[in-house]
Motif scaffolding. Structure first.
Motif, PDB file in Angstrom:
ATOM      1  N   THR A 179       0.814  -1.209   0.000  1.00 23.94           N
ATOM      2  CA  THR A 179       0.000   0.000   0.000  1.00 23.94           C
ATOM      3  C   THR A 179       0.850   1.263   0.000  1.00 23.94           C
ATOM      4  O   THR A 179       0.495   2.237  -0.641  1.00 23.94           O
ATOM      5  CB  THR A 179      -0.983   0.031   1.183  1.00 23.94           C
ATOM      6  OG1 THR A 179      -0.250  -0.081   2.399  1.00 23.94           O
ATOM      7  CG2 THR A 179      -1.993  -1.090   1.082  1.00 23.94           C
ATOM      8  N   TYR A 218      -0.671   5.020  -0.659  1.00 21.16           N
ATOM      9  CA  TYR A 218      -1.635   5.022   0.435  1.00 21.16           C
ATOM     10  C   TYR A 218      -0.906   5.080   1.760  1.00 21.16           C
ATOM     11  O   TYR A 218       0.139   4.483   1.932  1.00 21.16           O
ATOM     12  CB  TYR A 218      -2.503   3.759   0.398  1.00 21.16           C
ATOM     13  CG  TYR A 218      -3.207   3.571  -0.917  1.00 21.16           C
ATOM     14  CD1 TYR A 218      -4.219   4.435  -1.297  1.00 21.16           C
ATOM     15  CD2 TYR A 218      -2.847   2.555  -1.787  1.00 21.16           C
ATOM     16  CE1 TYR A 218      -4.855   4.288  -2.501  1.00 21.16           C
ATOM     17  CE2 TYR A 218      -3.478   2.403  -2.995  1.00 21.16           C
ATOM     18  CZ  TYR A 218      -4.484   3.267  -3.344  1.00 21.16           C
ATOM     19  OH  TYR A 218      -5.111   3.124  -4.547  1.00 21.16           O
ATOM     20  N   THR A 267      -2.683   4.647   4.942  1.00 22.58           N
ATOM     21  CA  THR A 267      -3.321   3.710   5.861  1.00 22.58           C
ATOM     22  C   THR A 267      -4.360   2.913   5.100  1.00 22.58           C
ATOM     23  O   THR A 267      -4.631   3.168   3.941  1.00 22.58           O
ATOM     24  CB  THR A 267      -4.020   4.446   7.025  1.00 22.58           C
ATOM     25  OG1 THR A 267      -5.045   5.276   6.479  1.00 22.58           O
ATOM     26  CG2 THR A 267      -3.048   5.280   7.820  1.00 22.58           C
ATOM     27  N   GLY A 268      -4.983   1.984   5.787  1.00 19.73           N
ATOM     28  CA  GLY A 268      -6.072   1.230   5.188  1.00 19.73           C
ATOM     29  C   GLY A 268      -5.656  -0.160   4.782  1.00 19.73           C
ATOM     30  O   GLY A 268      -4.515  -0.578   4.951  1.00 19.73           O
ATOM     31  N   PHE A 326      -9.686  -0.195  -2.795  1.00 17.85           N
ATOM     32  CA  PHE A 326      -9.631   0.770  -1.699  1.00 17.85           C
ATOM     33  C   PHE A 326     -10.752   1.787  -1.892  1.00 17.85           C
ATOM     34  O   PHE A 326     -10.787   2.492  -2.899  1.00 17.85           O
ATOM     35  CB  PHE A 326      -8.277   1.493  -1.655  1.00 17.85           C
ATOM     36  CG  PHE A 326      -7.127   0.561  -1.416  1.00 17.85           C
ATOM     37  CD1 PHE A 326      -6.765   0.207  -0.122  1.00 17.85           C
ATOM     38  CD2 PHE A 326      -6.418   0.023  -2.473  1.00 17.85           C
ATOM     39  CE1 PHE A 326      -5.710  -0.662   0.110  1.00 17.85           C
ATOM     40  CE2 PHE A 326      -5.361  -0.853  -2.254  1.00 17.85           C
ATOM     41  CZ  PHE A 326      -5.009  -1.196  -0.957  1.00 17.85           C
ATOM     42  N   ASN A 357     -12.039   4.959  -0.143  1.00 15.39           N
ATOM     43  CA  ASN A 357     -11.579   5.897   0.867  1.00 15.39           C
ATOM     44  C   ASN A 357     -12.698   6.692   1.513  1.00 15.39           C
ATOM     45  O   ASN A 357     -12.611   7.056   2.677  1.00 15.39           O
ATOM     46  CB  ASN A 357     -10.543   6.833   0.250  1.00 15.39           C
ATOM     47  CG  ASN A 357      -9.341   6.060  -0.239  1.00 15.39           C
ATOM     48  OD1 ASN A 357      -8.793   5.241   0.476  1.00 15.39           O
ATOM     49  ND2 ASN A 357      -8.945   6.291  -1.487  1.00 15.39           N
ATOM     50  N   LYS A 358     -13.764   6.976   0.777  1.00  8.64           N
ATOM     51  CA  LYS A 358     -14.866   7.762   1.331  1.00  8.64           C
ATOM     52  C   LYS A 358     -16.090   7.610   0.447  1.00  8.64           C
ATOM     53  O   LYS A 358     -15.968   7.495  -0.771  1.00  8.64           O
ATOM     54  CB  LYS A 358     -14.462   9.235   1.412  1.00  8.64           C
ATOM     55  CG  LYS A 358     -15.518  10.175   1.930  1.00  8.64           C
ATOM     56  CD  LYS A 358     -15.235  10.640   3.338  1.00  8.64           C
ATOM     57  CE  LYS A 358     -16.337  11.529   3.881  1.00  8.64           C
ATOM     58  NZ  LYS A 358     -16.035  12.943   3.877  1.00  8.64           N
ATOM     59  N   THR A 407     -12.318   6.245  -4.700  1.00  4.70           N
ATOM     60  CA  THR A 407     -11.664   4.938  -4.736  1.00  4.70           C
ATOM     61  C   THR A 407     -10.228   5.050  -5.239  1.00  4.70           C
ATOM     62  O   THR A 407      -9.804   6.087  -5.725  1.00  4.70           O
ATOM     63  CB  THR A 407     -12.419   3.952  -5.663  1.00  4.70           C
ATOM     64  OG1 THR A 407     -12.137   4.272  -7.033  1.00  4.70           O
ATOM     65  CG2 THR A 407     -13.918   3.980  -5.407  1.00  4.70           C
ATOM     66  N   ASN A 408      -9.536   3.935  -5.172  1.00  7.77           N
ATOM     67  CA  ASN A 408      -8.161   3.872  -5.651  1.00  7.77           C
ATOM     68  C   ASN A 408      -8.036   4.103  -7.155  1.00  7.77           C
ATOM     69  O   ASN A 408      -6.967   4.433  -7.646  1.00  7.77           O
ATOM     70  CB  ASN A 408      -7.517   2.533  -5.285  1.00  7.77           C
ATOM     71  CG  ASN A 408      -8.261   1.348  -5.864  1.00  7.77           C
ATOM     72  OD1 ASN A 408      -9.440   1.156  -5.573  1.00  7.77           O
ATOM     73  ND2 ASN A 408      -7.587   0.532  -6.653  1.00  7.77           N
ATOM     74  N   ASN A 465      -6.186   8.080  -8.090  1.00 10.57           N
ATOM     75  CA  ASN A 465      -6.534   7.796  -6.702  1.00 10.57           C
ATOM     76  C   ASN A 465      -7.348   8.940  -6.101  1.00 10.57           C
ATOM     77  O   ASN A 465      -6.890  10.078  -6.045  1.00 10.57           O
ATOM     78  CB  ASN A 465      -5.263   7.560  -5.891  1.00 10.57           C
ATOM     79  CG  ASN A 465      -5.549   7.067  -4.492  1.00 10.57           C
ATOM     80  OD1 ASN A 465      -6.594   6.516  -4.225  1.00 10.57           O
ATOM     81  ND2 ASN A 465      -4.614   7.276  -3.601  1.00 10.57           N
ATOM     82  N   PHE A 495      -9.046  10.495  -2.810  1.00 10.60           N
ATOM     83  CA  PHE A 495      -8.919  10.403  -1.357  1.00 10.60           C
ATOM     84  C   PHE A 495     -10.190  10.779  -0.619  1.00 10.60           C
ATOM     85  O   PHE A 495     -10.458  10.282   0.463  1.00 10.60           O
ATOM     86  CB  PHE A 495      -7.791  11.328  -0.856  1.00 10.60           C
ATOM     87  CG  PHE A 495      -6.424  10.900  -1.290  1.00 10.60           C
ATOM     88  CD1 PHE A 495      -5.780   9.871  -0.650  1.00 10.60           C
ATOM     89  CD2 PHE A 495      -5.796  11.531  -2.349  1.00 10.60           C
ATOM     90  CE1 PHE A 495      -4.513   9.471  -1.052  1.00 10.60           C
ATOM     91  CE2 PHE A 495      -4.531  11.137  -2.758  1.00 10.60           C
ATOM     92  CZ  PHE A 495      -3.893  10.103  -2.106  1.00 10.60           C
ATOM     93  N   ASP A 496     -10.983  11.701  -1.196  1.00 10.96           N
ATOM     94  CA  ASP A 496     -12.104  12.250  -0.443  1.00 10.96           C
ATOM     95  C   ASP A 496     -13.207  12.691  -1.395  1.00 10.96           C
ATOM     96  O   ASP A 496     -12.947  13.037  -2.550  1.00 10.96           O
ATOM     97  CB  ASP A 496     -11.625  13.447   0.379  1.00 10.96           C
ATOM     98  CG  ASP A 496     -12.540  13.802   1.545  1.00 10.96           C
ATOM     99  OD1 ASP A 496     -13.574  13.133   1.721  1.00 10.96           O
ATOM    100  OD2 ASP A 496     -12.219  14.757   2.266  1.00 10.96           O
TER     101      ASP A 496
END
Length: 114
Positions: A6, A11, A13-14, A48, A50-51, A64-65, A92, A94-95
């Motif tokens: 990761t 990335y 975390t996660g 992944f 993320n939100k 998503t990733n 990627n 993130f939010d």
């Protein structure tokens, strides 16, 4: 399991997930099949998430990733969001958030899109 990979993908975390699950009663959850990533592939769509930003019963945004995804049919199908006809938000993400006025905010590849 994926900790060493990761960091190489950017990335912090996660962990690799199994997709988005939804519930109609708050107790029982089922996988939204369109969001299931390929098994054991950290580069797969939906590995992944993320939100999430849920607008209503039909409209969902997912950071998503592999980009900022949007569904307008409760997650049955998804498309990658775009700024215009040529700029897909396919890096990627993130939010994501949706303002009270319906404005969508997404952070993709370290850039804020409104």
């Amino acid at each position: 399991m994926y900790g060493s990979n990761t960091g190489k993908l950017g990335y912090r975390t996660g962990f690799a997930g199994k997709g988005i699950f939804k519930s109609t009663d708050g107790e029982n959850f089922t996988l939204i099949p369109a969001t299931a990533p390929d098994f054991n592939d950290v580069n797969s769509d939906w590995t992944f998430i993320n939100k999430l930003a849920v607008v209503d019963d039909n409209t969902i945004y997912a950071a998503t990733n592999t980009g900022l995804k949007v569904s307008t049919n409760s997650g049955d199908t998804w498309v990658t969001a775009s700024v215009d006809d040529t700029t897909m938000l396919a890096s990627n993400a993130f939010d994501v958030d949706v303002g009270n006025d319906g404005t969508v905010y997404g952070v993709v590849n370290n850039l804020l899109y409104v």
